[in-house]
Design an enzyme around this catalytic site. Sequence first.
Site, PDB file in Angstrom:
ATOM      1  N   LYS A  63       0.808  -1.227   0.000  1.00 45.93           N
ATOM      2  CA  LYS A  63       0.000   0.000   0.000  1.00 45.93           C
ATOM      3  C   LYS A  63       0.846   1.285   0.000  1.00 45.93           C
ATOM      4  CE  LYS A  63      -4.269  -1.646   2.133  1.00 45.93           C
ATOM      5  NZ  LYS A  63      -5.219  -1.518   3.242  1.00 45.93           N
TER       6      LYS A  63
ATOM      7  N   ASP B  80     -10.055   3.133   1.956  1.00 42.53           N
ATOM      8  CA  ASP B  80     -10.165   2.569   3.311  1.00 42.53           C
ATOM      9  C   ASP B  80     -10.789   3.564   4.297  1.00 42.53           C
ATOM     10  OD1 ASP B  80      -9.188  -0.001   2.911  1.00 42.53           O
ATOM     11  OD2 ASP B  80      -7.109   0.559   3.309  1.00 42.53           O
TER      12      ASP B  80
HETATM   13  P1  NAP Z   1       0.170  -3.591   8.775  1.00 48.27           P
HETATM   14  O1  NAP Z   1       0.540  -2.374   8.013  1.00 48.27           O
HETATM   15  O2  NAP Z   1       1.048  -4.797   8.694  1.00 48.27           O
HETATM   16  O3  NAP Z   1       0.006  -3.148  10.312  1.00 48.27           O
HETATM   17  C1  NAP Z   1      -0.310  -4.065  11.326  1.00 48.27           C
HETATM   18  C2  NAP Z   1      -0.052  -3.439  12.678  1.00 48.27           C
HETATM   19  O4  NAP Z   1      -0.382  -4.406  13.683  1.00 48.27           O
HETATM   20  C3  NAP Z   1       1.415  -3.040  12.914  1.00 48.27           C
HETATM   21  O5  NAP Z   1       1.457  -1.888  13.722  1.00 48.27           O
HETATM   22  C4  NAP Z   1       1.942  -4.261  13.676  1.00 48.27           C
HETATM   23  O6  NAP Z   1       3.034  -3.971  14.503  1.00 48.27           O
HETATM   24  C5  NAP Z   1       0.749  -4.590  14.542  1.00 48.27           C
HETATM   25  N1  NAP Z   1       0.810  -5.968  15.017  1.00 48.27           N
HETATM   26  C6  NAP Z   1       0.884  -7.085  14.259  1.00 48.27           C
HETATM   27  N2  NAP Z   1       0.904  -8.175  15.049  1.00 48.27           N
HETATM   28  C7  NAP Z   1       0.863  -7.722  16.330  1.00 48.27           C
HETATM   29  C8  NAP Z   1       0.860  -8.358  17.597  1.00 48.27           C
HETATM   30  N3  NAP Z   1       0.926  -9.696  17.712  1.00 48.27           N
HETATM   31  N4  NAP Z   1       0.816  -7.593  18.696  1.00 48.27           N
HETATM   32  C9  NAP Z   1       0.759  -6.241  18.590  1.00 48.27           C
HETATM   33  N5  NAP Z   1       0.760  -5.574  17.429  1.00 48.27           N
HETATM   34  C10 NAP Z   1       0.806  -6.308  16.305  1.00 48.27           C
HETATM   35  O7  NAP Z   1      -1.266  -4.112   8.337  1.00 48.27           O
HETATM   36  P2  NAP Z   1      -2.544  -3.195   7.972  1.00 48.27           P
HETATM   37  O8  NAP Z   1      -2.600  -2.950   6.516  1.00 48.27           O
HETATM   38  O9  NAP Z   1      -2.538  -2.025   8.890  1.00 48.27           O
HETATM   39  O10 NAP Z   1      -3.735  -4.217   8.308  1.00 48.27           O
HETATM   40  C11 NAP Z   1      -3.934  -4.598   9.652  1.00 48.27           C
HETATM   41  C12 NAP Z   1      -5.183  -5.468   9.768  1.00 48.27           C
HETATM   42  O11 NAP Z   1      -6.330  -4.719   9.396  1.00 48.27           O
HETATM   43  C13 NAP Z   1      -5.146  -6.711   8.886  1.00 48.27           C
HETATM   44  O12 NAP Z   1      -5.637  -7.817   9.625  1.00 48.27           O
HETATM   45  C14 NAP Z   1      -6.106  -6.363   7.766  1.00 48.27           C
HETATM   46  O13 NAP Z   1      -6.748  -7.521   7.264  1.00 48.27           O
HETATM   47  C15 NAP Z   1      -7.102  -5.442   8.477  1.00 48.27           C
HETATM   48  N6  NAP Z   1      -7.723  -4.529   7.522  1.00 48.27           N
HETATM   49  C16 NAP Z   1      -9.051  -4.667   7.329  1.00 48.27           C
HETATM   50  C17 NAP Z   1      -9.680  -3.838   6.428  1.00 48.27           C
HETATM   51  C18 NAP Z   1     -11.139  -3.989   6.183  1.00 48.27           C
HETATM   52  O14 NAP Z   1     -11.625  -3.560   5.129  1.00 48.27           O
HETATM   53  N7  NAP Z   1     -11.884  -4.555   7.114  1.00 48.27           N
HETATM   54  C19 NAP Z   1      -8.953  -2.856   5.722  1.00 48.27           C
HETATM   55  C20 NAP Z   1      -7.589  -2.728   5.971  1.00 48.27           C
HETATM   56  C21 NAP Z   1      -6.972  -3.597   6.873  1.00 48.27           C
HETATM   57  P3  NAP Z   1       4.556  -4.165  13.957  1.00 48.27           P
HETATM   58  O15 NAP Z   1       4.706  -3.169  12.848  1.00 48.27           O
HETATM   59  O16 NAP Z   1       5.370  -3.898  15.162  1.00 48.27           O
HETATM   60  O17 NAP Z   1       4.624  -5.590  13.446  1.00 48.27           O
END
Ligand code: NAP
Length: 282
Positions: free
Chosen positions: A72, A108
Amino acid sequence: MGINGETGILGILGYPVRYSLSPVMHNAALQHLGQNLLYVAFPVATADLAAAIAGFGVAESLVGLNVTIPHKEQILPYLSAVDERANQVGAVNTIRRQGRGWVGTNTDVAGFLAPLAGRVPPPNVTVLGCGGAARAVVVGCREWGCGQIRVIGRNPQKLAAFQRAFPGVRTRDWAELPQILPETNLLVNTTPVGMGAPGQTPLTPGEVDLLPRGATVYDLIYKPRPTPLLRLAAARGLGTLDGLSMLLHQGAIALEYWLGVPAPVDVMYHALTEQLAGKDAV
Ligand code: NAP
């Protein structure tokens, strides 16, 4: 409509993308609209992103793409232009063809706000996670008119970068949650913790207990339904929202960005819920 020599391609670019629900949702919509388009998944690793974008540009049947983890933000240098919304977030989740190049937007934010329409913006929001989705959530909360926004992360460098990108937001370590949760009116989980994993929750039951009466918990994940976090929140009588509405509406707005016609939101919702229930939607 059958596939023929004029069939155009839409798709989702990410890695991995095998479990994405977007193909099911969008193909149901395209079939309903009678569009000669097909939506497929493109798993492209980070090292191959530049080559993939160059190839997509010359393949004229490609009309537009959704962009997901991990591209992204990484895709930005390869785009000819992005709109104001993508600039605010610092990431795109949707691109469409312009000549041999690509322009991008971010749907989003509107997707996140969709299930909150008509609600009063809360004074205190806490966002778990500081990745790409958290950026869209913060932009959405600001646009909605929320008061104080705190973003919780576990990596100091990533928190510092988030703070630089959004100076008004307070970034905090997970260790500070016991002080923050009692004054949280809206808690948004943007971590993937609990996705497809019934036993895992980003907050412990004791931490959920710290949220005040009347608080709402919004989990951006949507599988299983309810998510483990929302199960805990509901047991405490808190308001709950999962990420299915966000997925649906970000997809509907993306479809309108590509085609310029209203998206069949009911058809898309039906396809998603059938798929999540384990049935074939189309
Ligand atoms: P991302 O950029 O990889 O960010 C994920 C965040 O979660 C990072 O800050 C990461 O920390 C943190 N994290 C991951 N595992 C963790 C854990 N075990 N404990 C604490 N923090 C943790 O991903 P994203 O694009 O933001 O997406 C995140 C989630 O939102 C995904 O599951 C995605 O499917 C969902 N999402 C849903 C929609 C929807 O339409 N419903 C849209 C967008 C995203 P670190 O950087 O330290 O690893």
